[in-house]
Design a protein around this motif. Sequence first.
Motif, PDB file in Angstrom:
ATOM      1  N   SER A 201      -0.211  -5.335  -7.287  1.00  0.00           N
ATOM      2  CA  SER A 201      -0.644  -4.131  -7.990  1.00  0.00           C
ATOM      3  C   SER A 201      -0.260  -2.882  -7.212  1.00  0.00           C
ATOM      4  O   SER A 201       0.027  -2.938  -6.023  1.00  0.00           O
ATOM      5  CB  SER A 201      -2.166  -4.154  -8.160  1.00  0.00           C
ATOM      6  N   ASN A 202      -0.264  -1.765  -7.901  1.00  0.00           N
ATOM      7  CA  ASN A 202      -0.124  -0.465  -7.245  1.00  0.00           C
ATOM      8  C   ASN A 202      -1.503   0.138  -7.013  1.00  0.00           C
ATOM      9  O   ASN A 202      -2.498  -0.325  -7.567  1.00  0.00           O
ATOM     10  CB  ASN A 202       0.712   0.486  -8.097  1.00  0.00           C
ATOM     11  N   ALA A 203      -1.541   1.193  -6.213  1.00  0.00           N
ATOM     12  CA  ALA A 203      -2.773   1.936  -5.979  1.00  0.00           C
ATOM     13  C   ALA A 203      -2.463   3.412  -6.161  1.00  0.00           C
ATOM     14  O   ALA A 203      -1.725   3.995  -5.363  1.00  0.00           O
ATOM     15  CB  ALA A 203      -3.309   1.668  -4.573  1.00  0.00           C
ATOM     16  N   GLU A 204      -2.990   3.989  -7.228  1.00  0.00           N
ATOM     17  CA  GLU A 204      -2.758   5.397  -7.518  1.00  0.00           C
ATOM     18  C   GLU A 204      -3.946   6.202  -6.993  1.00  0.00           C
ATOM     19  O   GLU A 204      -5.092   5.969  -7.391  1.00  0.00           O
ATOM     20  CB  GLU A 204      -2.594   5.603  -9.026  1.00  0.00           C
ATOM     21  N   SER A 205      -3.678   7.128  -6.097  1.00  0.00           N
ATOM     22  CA  SER A 205      -4.751   7.859  -5.425  1.00  0.00           C
ATOM     23  C   SER A 205      -5.486   8.804  -6.364  1.00  0.00           C
ATOM     24  O   SER A 205      -4.872   9.585  -7.099  1.00  0.00           O
ATOM     25  CB  SER A 205      -4.187   8.658  -4.245  1.00  0.00           C
ATOM     26  N   ILE A 206      -6.830   8.729  -6.317  1.00  0.00           N
ATOM     27  CA  ILE A 206      -7.680   9.705  -6.991  1.00  0.00           C
ATOM     28  C   ILE A 206      -8.048  10.824  -6.014  1.00  0.00           C
ATOM     29  O   ILE A 206      -8.014  12.001  -6.344  1.00  0.00           O
ATOM     30  CB  ILE A 206      -8.955   9.030  -7.538  1.00  0.00           C
ATOM     31  N   ASP A 207      -8.398  10.408  -4.821  1.00  0.00           N
ATOM     32  CA  ASP A 207      -8.668  11.326  -3.722  1.00  0.00           C
ATOM     33  C   ASP A 207      -8.365  10.566  -2.442  1.00  0.00           C
ATOM     34  O   ASP A 207      -7.833   9.441  -2.501  1.00  0.00           O
ATOM     35  CB  ASP A 207     -10.109  11.859  -3.788  1.00  0.00           C
ATOM     36  N   PRO A 208      -8.626  11.093  -1.248  1.00  0.00           N
ATOM     37  CA  PRO A 208      -8.263  10.370  -0.019  1.00  0.00           C
ATOM     38  C   PRO A 208      -8.941   9.008   0.147  1.00  0.00           C
ATOM     39  O   PRO A 208      -8.526   8.218   0.994  1.00  0.00           O
ATOM     40  CB  PRO A 208      -8.709  11.332   1.083  1.00  0.00           C
ATOM     41  N   ILE A 209      -9.955   8.717  -0.670  1.00  0.00           N
ATOM     42  CA  ILE A 209     -10.693   7.457  -0.530  1.00  0.00           C
ATOM     43  C   ILE A 209     -10.503   6.543  -1.736  1.00  0.00           C
ATOM     44  O   ILE A 209     -10.273   5.349  -1.596  1.00  0.00           O
ATOM     45  CB  ILE A 209     -12.198   7.738  -0.318  1.00  0.00           C
ATOM     46  N   ARG A 210     -10.561   7.096  -2.925  1.00  0.00           N
ATOM     47  CA  ARG A 210     -10.584   6.292  -4.141  1.00  0.00           C
ATOM     48  C   ARG A 210      -9.184   6.095  -4.731  1.00  0.00           C
ATOM     49  O   ARG A 210      -8.318   6.944  -4.585  1.00  0.00           O
ATOM     50  CB  ARG A 210     -11.494   6.953  -5.187  1.00  0.00           C
ATOM     51  N   ILE A 211      -9.028   4.964  -5.432  1.00  0.00           N
ATOM     52  CA  ILE A 211      -7.748   4.641  -6.059  1.00  0.00           C
ATOM     53  C   ILE A 211      -7.969   4.081  -7.454  1.00  0.00           C
ATOM     54  O   ILE A 211      -9.054   3.592  -7.781  1.00  0.00           O
ATOM     55  CB  ILE A 211      -6.944   3.616  -5.241  1.00  0.00           C
ATOM     56  N   LEU A 212      -6.932   4.145  -8.277  1.00  0.00           N
ATOM     57  CA  LEU A 212      -6.852   3.402  -9.525  1.00  0.00           C
ATOM     58  C   LEU A 212      -5.920   2.224  -9.295  1.00  0.00           C
ATOM     59  O   LEU A 212      -4.821   2.392  -8.766  1.00  0.00           O
ATOM     60  CB  LEU A 212      -6.286   4.274 -10.651  1.00  0.00           C
ATOM     61  N   THR A 213      -6.334   1.035  -9.711  1.00  0.00           N
ATOM     62  CA  THR A 213      -5.484  -0.139  -9.510  1.00  0.00           C
ATOM     63  C   THR A 213      -5.751  -1.150 -10.616  1.00  0.00           C
ATOM     64  O   THR A 213      -6.410  -0.846 -11.610  1.00  0.00           O
ATOM     65  CB  THR A 213      -5.737  -0.749  -8.106  1.00  0.00           C
ATOM     66  N   ASN A 214      -5.225  -2.370 -10.467  1.00  0.00           N
ATOM     67  CA  ASN A 214      -5.501  -3.434 -11.431  1.00  0.00           C
ATOM     68  C   ASN A 214      -5.770  -4.740 -10.691  1.00  0.00           C
ATOM     69  O   ASN A 214      -5.820  -4.763  -9.459  1.00  0.00           O
ATOM     70  CB  ASN A 214      -4.352  -3.572 -12.439  1.00  0.00           C
ATOM     71  N   ASP A 281       0.638   1.753 -15.062  1.00  0.00           N
ATOM     72  CA  ASP A 281       1.149   2.472 -16.232  1.00  0.00           C
ATOM     73  C   ASP A 281       0.817   3.959 -16.165  1.00  0.00           C
ATOM     74  O   ASP A 281       1.491   4.772 -16.793  1.00  0.00           O
ATOM     75  CB  ASP A 281       0.557   1.879 -17.507  1.00  0.00           C
ATOM     76  N   TYR A 282      -0.234   4.283 -15.413  1.00  0.00           N
ATOM     77  CA  TYR A 282      -0.674   5.672 -15.337  1.00  0.00           C
ATOM     78  C   TYR A 282      -0.927   6.087 -13.900  1.00  0.00           C
ATOM     79  O   TYR A 282      -1.319   5.275 -13.051  1.00  0.00           O
ATOM     80  CB  TYR A 282      -1.969   5.867 -16.149  1.00  0.00           C
ATOM     81  N   THR A 283      -0.717   7.365 -13.650  1.00  0.00           N
ATOM     82  CA  THR A 283      -1.030   7.956 -12.351  1.00  0.00           C
ATOM     83  C   THR A 283      -1.717   9.301 -12.612  1.00  0.00           C
ATOM     84  O   THR A 283      -2.001   9.655 -13.769  1.00  0.00           O
ATOM     85  CB  THR A 283       0.228   8.120 -11.501  1.00  0.00           C
ATOM     86  N   LEU A 284      -1.996  10.040 -11.552  1.00  0.00           N
ATOM     87  CA  LEU A 284      -2.667  11.325 -11.687  1.00  0.00           C
ATOM     88  C   LEU A 284      -2.388  12.164 -10.456  1.00  0.00           C
ATOM     89  O   LEU A 284      -1.895  11.658  -9.436  1.00  0.00           O
ATOM     90  CB  LEU A 284      -4.169  11.138 -11.866  1.00  0.00           C
ATOM     91  N   ASP A 285      -2.690  13.438 -10.546  1.00  0.00           N
ATOM     92  CA  ASP A 285      -2.573  14.319  -9.395  1.00  0.00           C
ATOM     93  C   ASP A 285      -3.851  14.192  -8.574  1.00  0.00           C
ATOM     94  O   ASP A 285      -4.935  14.596  -9.045  1.00  0.00           O
ATOM     95  CB  ASP A 285      -2.374  15.771  -9.838  1.00  0.00           C
ATOM     96  N   PRO A 286      -3.778  13.633  -7.377  1.00  0.00           N
ATOM     97  CA  PRO A 286      -5.003  13.362  -6.619  1.00  0.00           C
ATOM     98  C   PRO A 286      -5.608  14.627  -6.014  1.00  0.00           C
ATOM     99  O   PRO A 286      -4.918  15.601  -5.729  1.00  0.00           O
ATOM    100  CB  PRO A 286      -4.519  12.418  -5.521  1.00  0.00           C
ATOM    101  N   SER A 287      -6.902  14.581  -5.840  1.00  0.00           N
ATOM    102  CA  SER A 287      -7.600  15.647  -5.126  1.00  0.00           C
ATOM    103  C   SER A 287      -7.294  15.527  -3.641  1.00  0.00           C
ATOM    104  O   SER A 287      -7.238  14.424  -3.087  1.00  0.00           O
ATOM    105  CB  SER A 287      -9.109  15.532  -5.361  1.00  0.00           C
ATOM    106  N   GLU A 288      -7.105  16.673  -2.985  1.00  0.00           N
ATOM    107  CA  GLU A 288      -6.823  16.643  -1.552  1.00  0.00           C
ATOM    108  C   GLU A 288      -8.068  16.324  -0.739  1.00  0.00           C
ATOM    109  O   GLU A 288      -7.975  15.876   0.404  1.00  0.00           O
ATOM    110  CB  GLU A 288      -6.235  17.982  -1.100  1.00  0.00           C
ATOM    111  N   GLU A 289      -9.229  16.540  -1.319  1.00  0.00           N
ATOM    112  CA  GLU A 289     -10.487  16.254  -0.644  1.00  0.00           C
ATOM    113  C   GLU A 289     -11.263  15.208  -1.430  1.00  0.00           C
ATOM    114  O   GLU A 289     -11.052  15.035  -2.638  1.00  0.00           O
ATOM    115  CB  GLU A 289     -11.331  17.529  -0.511  1.00  0.00           C
TER     116      GLU A 289
END
Length: 398
Positions: A201-214, A281-289
Amino acid sequence: MPSDISASVSETLSGKTIVVGVTGSIAAVRVIDLIRDLIRRGAEVHCTMSHAAGQILHPYALEYASNHPVITEITGRVEHVLFCGVGGKADLFLVAPATANTIGKMANGIDDTPVTTFATTALGSGKPVAVVPAMHEAMYRHPAVIRNLQILREMGVALIDPRIEEGKAKFADNQRVVQEVERLLGPADLKGKRILITSGSNAESIDPIRILTNRASGKTGVALALEARRRGADVTLVHRFIQDLPVHQVYAQSASDMLDAVMSELKKGCDALISAAAVADYTLDPSEEKIKSGLELNLRLKPTRKIIKTVREAYPDLKIVGFKAETDTGDEALLARARASLEGAGLDLVVANDVSRGGMGTDDNRVLILSRSGSHSEVEGKKSLIARRIIDSLAEIL
């Protein structure tokens, strides 16, 4: 008994006869587990040992592990010729562990133990020979030992490098030894081919700690990498689950990272891409904090670039294997969707499965393999078996 465990892990060594030569290193105690691991992959194992090895490990232990009498001396049956002579029963002579003393004797054609006599016979008859050194690090670094190891390499002996720890050149991990044996005795139908595999799987960053994955574990990708390597291919695995594997690995976290890594590797020349990763399939612009917890959160998702589409546009003749995961669908509908993916993306093979029935994160799965010709096959079982069938299909078109 070995019959109870024969081929219980895989059949990669089924039909192969391996003679294990045990010498007088304390690492001889490790060889019991190694023998069993070889049998678990279908091999028939026989053992010979030096007198020095018998002072560390009783022959009965090797007899129990292999289910065959142990050869502790050469008799009128000329056991070394029976197994390792021209036309002999053995497919491989594996010296494990190999002491500095035995390595020196093998390099210089000295036969004064059953193990060295087997070695000379195997080398003289063209049988594959592998050596697993184990000794103190100072001995392993001795100029004469280094020279003798180089002589063995030049003779065509496969050296399975030790682990250097605590001032010792320790017996290589069983998994590593087994993988080298599988490659030595593999069909070599992919020798000279370079295979690129994406996995997990990939890991798309939400912020420095959290990710979106499968939920993809990457187990199928690893099984494919090991199977392709077993058959002689030069394998590169692109994923984010870096581990101890005998293939070249490239770390890629996000879908964008994976695409960049794939395109970079393809520039080096490649015969096939196996796109086994469950690419985000989707990503996002992560928060820097770090985003504060406890608040209602809205995420704006945007589609990622399709790896296969990008690759196919850049490399129209590259062989590509794609994967199609669906849920709650019958085989007929699954094949129809796989066929649409094959035609739409210009794939050569598609591996399809219904993940609602299992497969994600498990050691087993059931898949349908669809080829460009329209033929398809069903495979169910361990992912190592599924990987073998996929590589079988790929090898036919390379």
